[in-house]
Motif scaffolding. Structure first.
Motif, PDB file in Angstrom:
ATOM      1  N   ALA A 120      -6.195  15.636  12.629  1.00  0.00           N
ATOM      2  CA  ALA A 120      -6.489  16.733  13.560  1.00  0.00           C
ATOM      3  C   ALA A 120      -8.001  16.883  13.743  1.00  0.00           C
ATOM      4  O   ALA A 120      -8.509  16.951  14.869  1.00  0.00           O
ATOM      5  N   VAL A 121      -8.717  16.904  12.632  1.00  0.00           N
ATOM      6  CA  VAL A 121     -10.167  17.140  12.686  1.00  0.00           C
ATOM      7  C   VAL A 121     -10.889  15.968  13.364  1.00  0.00           C
ATOM      8  O   VAL A 121     -11.720  16.165  14.254  1.00  0.00           O
ATOM      9  N   ASN A 122     -10.541  14.747  12.961  1.00  0.00           N
ATOM     10  CA  ASN A 122     -11.323  13.601  13.453  1.00  0.00           C
ATOM     11  C   ASN A 122     -10.902  13.143  14.842  1.00  0.00           C
ATOM     12  O   ASN A 122     -11.755  12.752  15.642  1.00  0.00           O
ATOM     13  N   LEU A 123      -9.632  13.237  15.147  1.00  0.00           N
ATOM     14  CA  LEU A 123      -9.207  12.981  16.526  1.00  0.00           C
ATOM     15  C   LEU A 123      -9.844  14.034  17.438  1.00  0.00           C
ATOM     16  O   LEU A 123     -10.380  13.712  18.506  1.00  0.00           O
ATOM     17  N   GLY A 124      -9.815  15.284  16.984  1.00  0.00           N
ATOM     18  CA  GLY A 124     -10.429  16.368  17.763  1.00  0.00           C
ATOM     19  C   GLY A 124     -11.905  16.126  17.995  1.00  0.00           C
ATOM     20  O   GLY A 124     -12.423  16.281  19.109  1.00  0.00           O
ATOM     21  N   ALA A 125     -12.602  15.712  16.934  1.00  0.00           N
ATOM     22  CA  ALA A 125     -14.050  15.490  17.036  1.00  0.00           C
ATOM     23  C   ALA A 125     -14.357  14.369  18.033  1.00  0.00           C
ATOM     24  O   ALA A 125     -15.259  14.494  18.868  1.00  0.00           O
ATOM     25  N   TYR A 126     -13.596  13.280  17.958  1.00  0.00           N
ATOM     26  CA  TYR A 126     -13.873  12.166  18.880  1.00  0.00           C
ATOM     27  C   TYR A 126     -13.475  12.489  20.317  1.00  0.00           C
ATOM     28  O   TYR A 126     -14.173  12.099  21.253  1.00  0.00           O
ATOM     29  N   LEU A 127     -12.378  13.201  20.501  1.00  0.00           N
ATOM     30  CA  LEU A 127     -12.036  13.609  21.871  1.00  0.00           C
ATOM     31  C   LEU A 127     -13.158  14.473  22.440  1.00  0.00           C
ATOM     32  O   LEU A 127     -13.528  14.350  23.611  1.00  0.00           O
ATOM     33  N   ALA A 128     -13.730  15.334  21.596  1.00  0.00           N
ATOM     34  CA  ALA A 128     -14.842  16.178  22.036  1.00  0.00           C
ATOM     35  C   ALA A 128     -16.075  15.318  22.337  1.00  0.00           C
ATOM     36  O   ALA A 128     -16.752  15.516  23.355  1.00  0.00           O
ATOM     37  N   GLU A 129     -16.357  14.356  21.476  1.00  0.00           N
ATOM     38  CA  GLU A 129     -17.502  13.457  21.705  1.00  0.00           C
ATOM     39  C   GLU A 129     -17.325  12.667  23.007  1.00  0.00           C
ATOM     40  O   GLU A 129     -18.294  12.249  23.620  1.00  0.00           O
ATOM     41  N   MET A 130     -16.072  12.453  23.403  1.00  0.00           N
ATOM     42  CA  MET A 130     -15.800  11.731  24.652  1.00  0.00           C
ATOM     43  C   MET A 130     -15.799  12.676  25.853  1.00  0.00           C
ATOM     44  O   MET A 130     -15.378  12.304  26.944  1.00  0.00           O
ATOM     45  N   GLY A 131     -16.226  13.900  25.634  1.00  0.00           N
ATOM     46  CA  GLY A 131     -16.435  14.817  26.755  1.00  0.00           C
ATOM     47  C   GLY A 131     -15.305  15.793  27.023  1.00  0.00           C
ATOM     48  O   GLY A 131     -15.362  16.561  27.979  1.00  0.00           O
ATOM     49  N   LYS A 132     -14.289  15.769  26.186  1.00  0.00           N
ATOM     50  CA  LYS A 132     -13.176  16.687  26.400  1.00  0.00           C
ATOM     51  C   LYS A 132     -13.451  18.034  25.718  1.00  0.00           C
ATOM     52  O   LYS A 132     -14.160  18.100  24.714  1.00  0.00           O
ATOM     53  N   PHE A 133     -12.865  19.095  26.267  1.00  0.00           N
ATOM     54  CA  PHE A 133     -12.901  20.401  25.617  1.00  0.00           C
ATOM     55  C   PHE A 133     -11.676  20.496  24.714  1.00  0.00           C
ATOM     56  O   PHE A 133     -10.550  20.375  25.189  1.00  0.00           O
ATOM     57  N   VAL A 134     -11.931  20.665  23.436  1.00  0.00           N
ATOM     58  CA  VAL A 134     -10.863  20.552  22.445  1.00  0.00           C
ATOM     59  C   VAL A 134     -10.802  21.802  21.568  1.00  0.00           C
ATOM     60  O   VAL A 134     -11.838  22.321  21.136  1.00  0.00           O
ATOM     61  N   LEU A 135      -9.591  22.263  21.328  1.00  0.00           N
ATOM     62  CA  LEU A 135      -9.367  23.357  20.387  1.00  0.00           C
ATOM     63  C   LEU A 135      -8.421  22.874  19.298  1.00  0.00           C
ATOM     64  O   LEU A 135      -7.344  22.357  19.591  1.00  0.00           O
ATOM     65  N   ILE A 136      -8.858  23.013  18.043  1.00  0.00           N
ATOM     66  CA  ILE A 136      -7.967  22.728  16.916  1.00  0.00           C
ATOM     67  C   ILE A 136      -7.375  24.053  16.443  1.00  0.00           C
ATOM     68  O   ILE A 136      -8.103  25.030  16.235  1.00  0.00           O
ATOM     69  N   ILE A 137      -6.066  24.083  16.303  1.00  0.00           N
ATOM     70  CA  ILE A 137      -5.397  25.254  15.737  1.00  0.00           C
ATOM     71  C   ILE A 137      -5.084  24.934  14.279  1.00  0.00           C
ATOM     72  O   ILE A 137      -4.325  23.993  14.006  1.00  0.00           O
ATOM     73  N   ASP A 138      -5.646  25.688  13.373  1.00  0.00           N
ATOM     74  CA  ASP A 138      -5.300  25.508  11.955  1.00  0.00           C
ATOM     75  C   ASP A 138      -4.055  26.344  11.671  1.00  0.00           C
ATOM     76  O   ASP A 138      -4.117  27.569  11.595  1.00  0.00           O
ATOM     77  N   LEU A 139      -2.920  25.672  11.539  1.00  0.00           N
ATOM     78  CA  LEU A 139      -1.654  26.382  11.347  1.00  0.00           C
ATOM     79  C   LEU A 139      -1.170  26.248   9.901  1.00  0.00           C
ATOM     80  O   LEU A 139       0.008  26.383   9.610  1.00  0.00           O
ATOM     81  N   ASP A 140      -2.097  25.962   8.997  1.00  0.00           N
ATOM     82  CA  ASP A 140      -1.716  25.721   7.609  1.00  0.00           C
ATOM     83  C   ASP A 140      -2.412  26.724   6.692  1.00  0.00           C
ATOM     84  O   ASP A 140      -3.644  26.810   6.704  1.00  0.00           O
ATOM     85  N   PRO A 141      -1.640  27.483   5.901  1.00  0.00           N
ATOM     86  CA  PRO A 141      -2.246  28.455   4.970  1.00  0.00           C
ATOM     87  C   PRO A 141      -3.203  27.805   3.964  1.00  0.00           C
ATOM     88  O   PRO A 141      -3.992  28.503   3.337  1.00  0.00           O
ATOM     89  N   GLN A 142      -3.126  26.484   3.804  1.00  0.00           N
ATOM     90  CA  GLN A 142      -4.105  25.799   2.937  1.00  0.00           C
ATOM     91  C   GLN A 142      -5.497  25.797   3.558  1.00  0.00           C
ATOM     92  O   GLN A 142      -6.475  25.501   2.880  1.00  0.00           O
ATOM     93  N   THR A 143      -5.594  26.041   4.850  1.00  0.00           N
ATOM     94  CA  THR A 143      -6.853  26.197   5.619  1.00  0.00           C
ATOM     95  C   THR A 143      -7.785  24.978   5.532  1.00  0.00           C
ATOM     96  O   THR A 143      -8.989  25.112   5.668  1.00  0.00           O
ATOM     97  N   ASN A 144      -7.213  23.802   5.363  1.00  0.00           N
ATOM     98  CA  ASN A 144      -8.072  22.614   5.212  1.00  0.00           C
ATOM     99  C   ASN A 144      -8.804  22.223   6.491  1.00  0.00           C
ATOM    100  O   ASN A 144      -9.931  21.728   6.437  1.00  0.00           O
ATOM    101  N   ALA A 145      -8.179  22.405   7.631  1.00  0.00           N
ATOM    102  CA  ALA A 145      -8.865  22.060   8.888  1.00  0.00           C
ATOM    103  C   ALA A 145     -10.048  22.998   9.111  1.00  0.00           C
ATOM    104  O   ALA A 145     -11.127  22.587   9.544  1.00  0.00           O
ATOM    105  N   THR A 146      -9.836  24.273   8.795  1.00  0.00           N
ATOM    106  CA  THR A 146     -10.893  25.277   8.960  1.00  0.00           C
ATOM    107  C   THR A 146     -12.117  24.925   8.118  1.00  0.00           C
ATOM    108  O   THR A 146     -13.238  24.834   8.635  1.00  0.00           O
ATOM    109  N   SER A 147     -11.894  24.691   6.833  1.00  0.00           N
ATOM    110  CA  SER A 147     -13.037  24.382   5.967  1.00  0.00           C
ATOM    111  C   SER A 147     -13.567  22.982   6.262  1.00  0.00           C
ATOM    112  O   SER A 147     -14.780  22.748   6.240  1.00  0.00           O
ATOM    113  N   GLY A 148     -12.671  22.057   6.591  1.00  0.00           N
ATOM    114  CA  GLY A 148     -13.082  20.678   6.837  1.00  0.00           C
ATOM    115  C   GLY A 148     -14.003  20.518   8.030  1.00  0.00           C
ATOM    116  O   GLY A 148     -14.802  19.588   8.087  1.00  0.00           O
TER     117      GLY A 148
END
Ligand code: ATP
Ligand code: MG
Length: 258
Positions: free
Chosen positions: A20-48
């Motif tokens: 989620a984080v790295n696909l999101g980051a590269y899609l953004a680097e390729m000019g897309k507007f990207v939103l990651i939804i952290d749907l996990d109580p472990q909150t790893n995407a948020t901190s990551g």
């Protein structure tokens, strides 16, 4: 309107959040507007992606409950066009609360309506269960991406997941598609990894991304610095693999797959 892609596998530790984080980051680097939804109580995407828990006043939990608009919880990241809807551990309570609510399968779907037009891609990082939180993630998705870890038991459980997706398709969201599977933590020196890939090709009835994500210590280290691999070590083979994956995902924009 955004393509909403749920990143789902009820198996733990298969690379959902890393994807989620790295696909999101590269899609953004390729000019897309990207939103990651952290749907996990472990909150790893948020901190990551570098959002500190202490900086979160409102999270995806409040947005799903309808207490605030989803746009009110969104936070920036170090990638200009990448945003995150952060999670806190409050989210853990939702699996118990959702069953008693109206439109309990559609809470996230409904919350996303407000922001759909603001992004090209919305990626939902689901937790490792098939409970109500994940169900909300699936129902909110137009497409589902399944990370599969290159290890012996990886294909176990895939049948349950595909059955769940089929049930959602038949009963709740007929338009939902399976975008495909991406093999993660692949080790070319390990015969097992290759066997898993062959098995996947033999038995997985949907698309398998050509980009295979290698096992890479740098991919595992990046989140502890709050960075995507694109920002942390863009020359790393793991980075190159996620960059290729992003390009492949962009390539599916005009075609439909099932
Ligand atoms: N390609 C990779 N190479 C090396 N380590 C990886 C790779 N992908 C993920 N990891 C590491 O493996 C662990 C699990 O990955 P990740 O958190 O992305 O999986 P997950 O499916 O989101 O887990 P969970 O089910 O707990 O949410 C993490 O420590 C992560 O840093
Ligand atoms: Mg995760």
């Amino acid at each position: 309107m955004a393509r909403i892609i749920g990143i789902v596998n009820q198996k733990g530790g298969v690379g959902k959040t890393t994807t989620a984080v790295n696909l999101g980051a590269y899609l953004a680097e390729m000019g897309k507007f990207v939103l990651i939804i952290d749907l996990d109580p472990q909150t790893n995407a948020t901190s990551g992606i570098g959002v500190d828990q202490s900086a979160i006043e409102l999270s995806i939990y409040e947005a799903i409950l309808g207490k605030v608009k989803l746009s009110e919880i969104v936070q920036p990241t170090m990638h200009e066009t990448l945003r995150i809807a952060p999670a806190t551990s409050d989210l853990a309570g939702l699996n118990a609360e959702l069953p008693n609510m109206e439109r309990r399968e559609f809470k996230l779907h409904d919350a996303l309506l407000e922001v759909r037009n603001d992004y090209d891609y919305i990626l939902i990082d689901c937790p490792p269960t098939l409970g109500y939180i994940t169900l909300n993630g699936i129902v909110a998705s137009d497409e589902v991406l399944i990370p599969v870890q290159a290890e012996y038991y990886a294909l176990e459980g895939l049948a349950d997941l595909l059955q769940t997706l089929q049930l959602v398709k038949e009963n709740i969201r007929p338009e939902i598609q399976i975008l495909g599977a991406v093999l993660t933590m692949y080790d070319k020196r390990n015969k097992l990894s290759n066997d898993v890939l062959q098995e996947l090709y033999k038995h997985f009835p949907y698309y398998i991304f050509r980009s295979v994500i290698p096992r890479s210590v740098r991919l595992a280290e990046a989140p502890s610095f709050g960075r995507s691999i694109a920002a942390f070590d863009s020359a790393n083979p793991g980075a190159k693999a996620y960059e290729r994956l992003a390009r492949e995902v962009l390539g599916t924009e005009s075609s439909t797959r099932l």
